[in-house]
Design an enzyme around this catalytic site. Structure first.
Site, short mmCIF file in Angstrom:
data_model
loop_
_atom_site.label_atom_id
_atom_site.label_comp_id
_atom_site.label_asym_id
_atom_site.label_seq_id
_atom_site.Cartn_x
_atom_site.Cartn_y
_atom_site.Cartn_z
CG ASP A 554 -7.18 -25.89 -46.15
OD1 ASP A 554 -6.92 -24.97 -46.95
OD2 ASP A 554 -8.23 -26.54 -46.19
CB SER A 604 -10.17 -26.70 -49.47
OG SER A 604 -9.24 -25.73 -49.08
CG HIS A 667 -14.39 -27.08 -43.77
ND1 HIS A 667 -13.16 -26.64 -44.17
CD2 HIS A 667 -15.24 -26.07 -44.00
CE1 HIS A 667 -13.25 -25.40 -44.60
NE2 HIS A 667 -14.50 -25.03 -44.51
CD GLU A 814 -8.32 -29.53 -43.29
OE1 GLU A 814 -8.39 -28.68 -44.18
OE2 GLU A 814 -9.29 -29.85 -42.58
CG ASP A 819 -7.77 -22.05 -46.18
OD1 ASP A 819 -7.19 -21.71 -47.24
OD2 ASP A 819 -8.99 -22.02 -46.02
CG HIS A 823 -9.38 -17.59 -46.70
ND1 HIS A 823 -9.27 -17.30 -48.04
CD2 HIS A 823 -9.51 -18.94 -46.64
CE1 HIS A 823 -9.34 -18.42 -48.74
NE2 HIS A 823 -9.48 -19.43 -47.93
CG HIS A 945 -7.02 -20.62 -52.00
ND1 HIS A 945 -7.77 -21.70 -52.34
CD2 HIS A 945 -7.38 -20.28 -50.74
CE1 HIS A 945 -8.57 -22.01 -51.33
NE2 HIS A 945 -8.36 -21.16 -50.35
ZN LIG Z 1 -9.26 -21.59 -48.29
#
Ligand SMILES: [Zn+2]
Ligand SMILES: [Zn+2]
EC number: 3.1.3.1
Length: 1019
Positions: A554, A604, A667, A814, A819, A823, A945
């Site tokens: 991710d 995502s 998620h 995953e 990710d 962030h 992103h």
């Molecule tokens: Zn994200």
């Protein structure tokens, strides 16, 4: 029409360009599931129809037409002394097959700075493709929009330790007797003097910018006349247009660089476009009978980026693409290899979450949280700083940026885009660049390569160097057909050896990539030749993919792949840039377009639905197409919008199925495989608005109660809270899951820590939830037996449980927290999680065979992290760039376009105040802490992103379906095809019953071919 006949001739199907550039991609196109399904199926037919072309490449043109080329790869650009290369070192790599130091042209890293050190200087010189081509009797040409003496074209003909030595004036006087300047080398020395076509700028270097009073244009004319060649010197478009059958032409259309395309004088007295120069060059070079080599450089994309002038850069990129299209139209892919690549990237990011169709040069939509406007395209650094700085200075102001929405010149071509760090010239970006290839031996370009590999692969395709591997393959291929019967038994033994990942990965991960490795021309030559043997040995594997493992990192964009590769190498005690992730040596590599149906930059949920259900959809939606209503009580529309996932297709085929993630199992990415909701937030009932609760189950309940979630054999991740305490319906979904499992099998187990997971052996249904919320970042994980398993440990256990079935399995893994770290601008946590993700891939490789297991590794989207500045080779990837004498402040190599790191780096830690707004990162004592947030110039609670394409890597059966540029929704269909499950199952099946053994036979034949090749190499 010309294109169509060309394509028909080459690929058989007119589909290749006809379908992939359809007219129906218009504003009226409805992007529902039917559209994404039919798009993907058309593309699959094209991919299956691609055939390896092993004709000798008669003509070679290394030059978005090119996005549909038959092969795509990624290129590692670092130079021998810098993590982020300059154009001289990278052009030497591309054109001479040897990496070298920054600023050097046509010599390897052993070249002395003083060319009067004759012996060492001579020994350092390397030949370019130009020399190889001329020795083979091919015509040769150079086209550029820069000065013809500038780095990229000069790498093809000049040998100097300093790219700046374009005219004699630029060479220090003490050296002038020892080396000719670049312009003189072009006119007087081979291979420059034997060029048939030279088009570009830079006239000044030949006449008035010289101190030796030579007129090199006169010299060039005299020499051409002495050879009795039909020659011509031209200076404008009209003169160039008149050229017809000259065998030597020199066209210099500007005293300095040629104009940016948007500013070009397009009259006949003005400058030709890059497409026009390319067309004329090809028509002149085609007059020869032994083929040609042409290098075309779109050189001013780079210059525009350096000035943060995004509009000029994109316009020059489009004119560059037109030149490629022109070359395609004028040549046949039967005998012409066309290669398109970049020498390096830039720090421009596509950031924020702009709507679909939003002006790419425009502003992001302000949300209610935003106090100020932001642009979609921004740079990590550059002179745009001054434009956007309040008061236009470096030192003063409160919130330091001007409001770009108030700038009246936003549509001007010289409008400079946002950059947070001041530099006179914006630096390059350090991530990998793409390479696209079409025509003979283009299949040599579908992996991840060192940049110097390119020259060797071209030499191979053109067979312009003796005893080359490609020449050998062609000759031996014919003899092999006659020997097929005799060697039949040996073949079978060989298959195991060849297709096991050990060989492919083993050879390409040599032990000698250590700190002591000497990176001179011998090293780069032998590295490239080894890699070429591997590439030529690659054969299409058309076995059915019995097992399928999809790895989704991710936020694992290309800059994260590059940075984590370097980090991994540095943790092992090496410089780092030269290392590889295991999946980077997979047999096929492609690029993925990630936009959702409503956003330029996806989230995502929409991207996971694309990857796992084969349908692009709107931001935030899971398992439904864009027609889904926000209100699930509109039953008819909601039901009609639902789409099946690979999980369903696999279960229908009797395969075991599993999910592994480091996030909550509810998620976005894992949920896209089993849930159908219009809002990814509905993980427990509490999160669904009350008025909707009677119409739709929350994601956790869908996992436990509905197919395909309830039929999963393995579920590992976090998010326990969604199953009990975070619910308002007082249900205990863990108990429910256990009851249901007991009803179908006596071998089920619920586990909560590493020790319990380790004890699992032959259960057919397991649920492991190792955290109430997301699992820990790997660096912060409790690694005791009472703690959490790593992603590699979960993957290993999942595979061992799934392998107990006899009909194969599907597993999605995953790496979800890369990710989350990005962030928060936490680069160290992100890179560490990326490395643990890569270990999971390596684990899967070790436990499976590429004979029957397709492994796909990709990302759902990128991030705004850039690798910027020009850090030295081996510099700490998480560290600081070296200050030059011009810099008054330190900068980091890894920075973000936006995020909460803003506050950390802002003087006073506020948004509103301060003079030069950033703190000095070199003075921060917590720089090595996991919680150290990296630089970001724009304050947002969450860094956004990035919007550029992500990479995809594939190994095993039908992995050759992944070596182009694809829509993200294509992935599910290609997997359906490879596994012969779901909607595209028929497209990868043998076409008739009588050929049902054919797959095996052709597989054997391919193995035999390679076997024989290896024999021939040995003897
Ligand atoms: Zn994200
Ligand atoms: Zn540059």
């Amino acid at each position: 029409m010309k294109i169509l006949s060309f394509i028909l001739f080459l690929f058989g199907p007119a589909l290749v360009f006809g379908v992939a550039l359809p007219d129906d991609r218009s504003a009226t196109r409805v992007e529902d599931k039917r559209t994404w399904y039919s798009d993907a199926k058309n593309r699959l037919q094209q991919e299956n129809a691609k055939k390896e072309n092993t004709n000798r490449a008669k003509n070679i043109i290394p030059a978005t037409s090119f996005e549909l080329f038959s092969n795509v790869g990624l290129i590692k650009t670092y130079s021998t002394d810098k993590q982020v290369t300059d154009s001289a070192a990278s052009a030497t790599a591309i054109l001479c097959g040897v990496k070298t130091k920054q600023g050097m042209l046509g010599v390897d890293q052993s070249a002395p700075e003083n060319p009067c050190d004759k012996k060492r200087f001579e020994a350092a010189k390397v030949e370019s493709i130009l020399t190889w081509a001329q020795k083979a009797g091919m015509r040769t040409g150079l086209v550029t929009t820069t000065r013809i003496t500038h780095a990229t074209p000069a790498a093809a003909y000049a040998k100097v330790p300093k790219r700046g030595w374009e005219s004699d004036t630029r060479i220090p006087e003490k050296y002038r007797s020892c080396v000719k300047d670049i312009a003189r080398q072009l006119v007087e020395d081979a291979p420059g003097k034997d060029l048939n076509v030279i088009f570009g700028g830079g006239l000044c270097q030949f006449v008035s910018c010289r101190s030796d009073t030579q007129n090199l244009i006169s010299n060039w004319k005299q020499r051409a006349n002495a050879e009795k060649k039909k020659s011509m010197f031209v200076m404008d478009k009209m003169q160039m247009d008149r050229l017809t059958n000259e065998t030597k032409v020199l066209g210099l259309f500007d005293s300095n660089h040629m104009s940016f395309d948007l500013e070009r004088d397009k009259t006949v007295a003005g400058q030709p476009s890059i497409a026009e120069m390319t067309a004329k060059a090809i028509s002149l070079l085609q007059n020869g009978d032994k083929g040609f080599f042409l290098m075309v450089e779109g050189g001013r994309i780079d210059h525009a980026h350096h000035l943060n002038l995004a509009k000029l850069a994109l316009a020059d990129a489009i004119s560059f693409e037109e030149a490629v299209q022109t070359a395609l139209n004028m040549t046949s892919s039967n005998d012409t290899l066309i290669v398109v690549t970049a020498d390096h990237s830039h720090t421009m990011t596509i950031n924020g979450y702009p709507d679909r169709g939003n002006d790419i040069l425009g502003l992001n939509k302000k949300t209610h949280n935003d106090a100020y406007a932001t642009e979609t395209l921004t740079y990590a650094n550059g002179p745009g700083f001054l434009k956007h700085r309040k008061n236009g200075t470096i030192e003063e102001g409160e919130y330091p940026w001007n409001d770009p929405s108030a700038m009246t010149d936003r549509n001007d071509s010289r409008y400079s885009h946002f950059a947070p760090i001041y530099k006179a010239h914006e630096s390059h970006g350090g991530e990998d660049v793409a390479i696209f290839a079409n025509g003979p031996f283009s299949h040599l370009f579908n992996g991840v390569y060192e940049q110097n590999y390119i020259a060797h692969a071209i030499s191979c395709a053109g067979q312009i160097v003796e005893n080359d591997q490609c020449w050998r393959l062609t000759v031996l291929g014919e003899r092999t057909t006659r020997l097929i019967v005799n060697l039949k038994m040996k073949i079978l033994r060989f298959i195991l050896f060849l297709f096991g990942p050990a060989l492919v990965l083993g050879v390409a991960l040599p032990d000698d990539r250590s700190a002591t490795r000497v990176e001179d021309k011998r090293t780069w030559y032998s590295d490239a030749k080894i890699r070429l043997q591997q590439e030529n040995a690659k054969k299409e594997n058309t076995n059915r993919a019995k097992n399928i493992i999809v790895f989704i990192g991710d936020g694992f964009g290309i800059s994260t792949i590059t940075a984590s590769r370097i980090y991994k190498g540095q943790l092992a005690g090496n410089k780092g840039e030269e290392s590889y992730h295991s999946f980077e040596l997979f047999s096929n590599v492609g690029l993925i377009k990630t936009y959702s149906t409503d956003k330029q930059v996806t989230d995502s949920a929409a991207s996971a639905t694309a990857i796992l259900c084969g349908v692009k959809t709107k931001q935030g939606m899971l398992g439904v197409d864009q027609s889904a209503p926000e209100n699930p009580c509109y039953k008819t529309r909601f039901e009609a919008a639902k789409v099946e996932s690979i999980l369903t297709w696999a279960q229908k085929a009797g395969m075991r199925t599993g999910l592994v993630t480091t996030t909550r199992i509810t998620h976005a990415t894992p949920a896209a495989t089993y849930a159908k909701v219009p809002d990814r937030g509905w993980e427990s009932d509490t999160r669904i608005p009350k008025k909707y609760r009677s119409c739709v189950k929350d994601i956790a309940r869908q996992l436990v109660e509905d197919a395909p979630g309830k039929d999963l054999n393995v579920i590992f991740g976090g998010g326990l809270c969604q199953f009990d305490e975070c619910r308002s319906d007082k249900q205990n979904l863990i108990s429910n899951w256990k009851q249901r499992a007991n009803a179908v099998t006596d071998k089920s187990m619920f586990v909560m820590d590493k020790m319990q997971m380790d004890r699992l052996t032959n259960e057919t249904k397991v649920l492991g939830l190792f955290d109430s919320n997301h699992m820990s970042f790997d660096l912060e994980r409790d690694k005791t037996v009472a703690g959490q398993p790593s992603i590699a440990e979960m993957t290993a256990k999942a595979i061992s449980l799934l392998q107990n079935g006899d009909k194969g399995f599907f597993l999605m893994v995953e790496g979800g927290r890369i990710d989350h770290a990005h962030h928060l601008n936490l680069a160290k946590l992100a890179l560490a999680d990326a490395i643990s993700f890569e270990e999971a891939v390596q684990t899967a490789l070790n436990m499976t065979s590429s004979n029957d297991t397709l492994i796909v590794v990709t990302a759902d989207h990128s991030h705004t992290m850039t690798i910027n500045g020009y850090p030295d080779r081996g510099n700490d990837i998480l560290g600081l760039n070296k200050k030059t004498h011009k810099d008054s402040y330190a900068t980091e190599t890894l920075t973000y376009a936006n995020g909460p790191g803003f506050l950390k780096h802002r003087k006073n830690g506020t948004i509103e105040e301060g003079e030069y707004p950033w703190n000095d990162p070199s003075a921060m004592t917590d720089r090595n802490d996991n919680s150290y947030s990296h630089f970001a110039p724009i304050n947002t609670a969450y860094e956004s992103h990035g919007g550029e394409d992500v990479a995809i890597f594939a190994n095993g059966p039908f992995s050759h379906l992944f070596n182009g540029v694809y829509e993200q929704s294509y992935i599910a269909h290609a997997i359906s095809c490879a596994g012969q499950i779901g909607p595209s199952a028929d497209l990868c099946q043998p076409s008739s019953p009588s050929s049902s053994h054919f797959g095996f036979k052709s597989f054997s034949f391919a193995s035999l071919l390679i076997f024989y090749l290896v024999l021939a190499t040995l003897f």
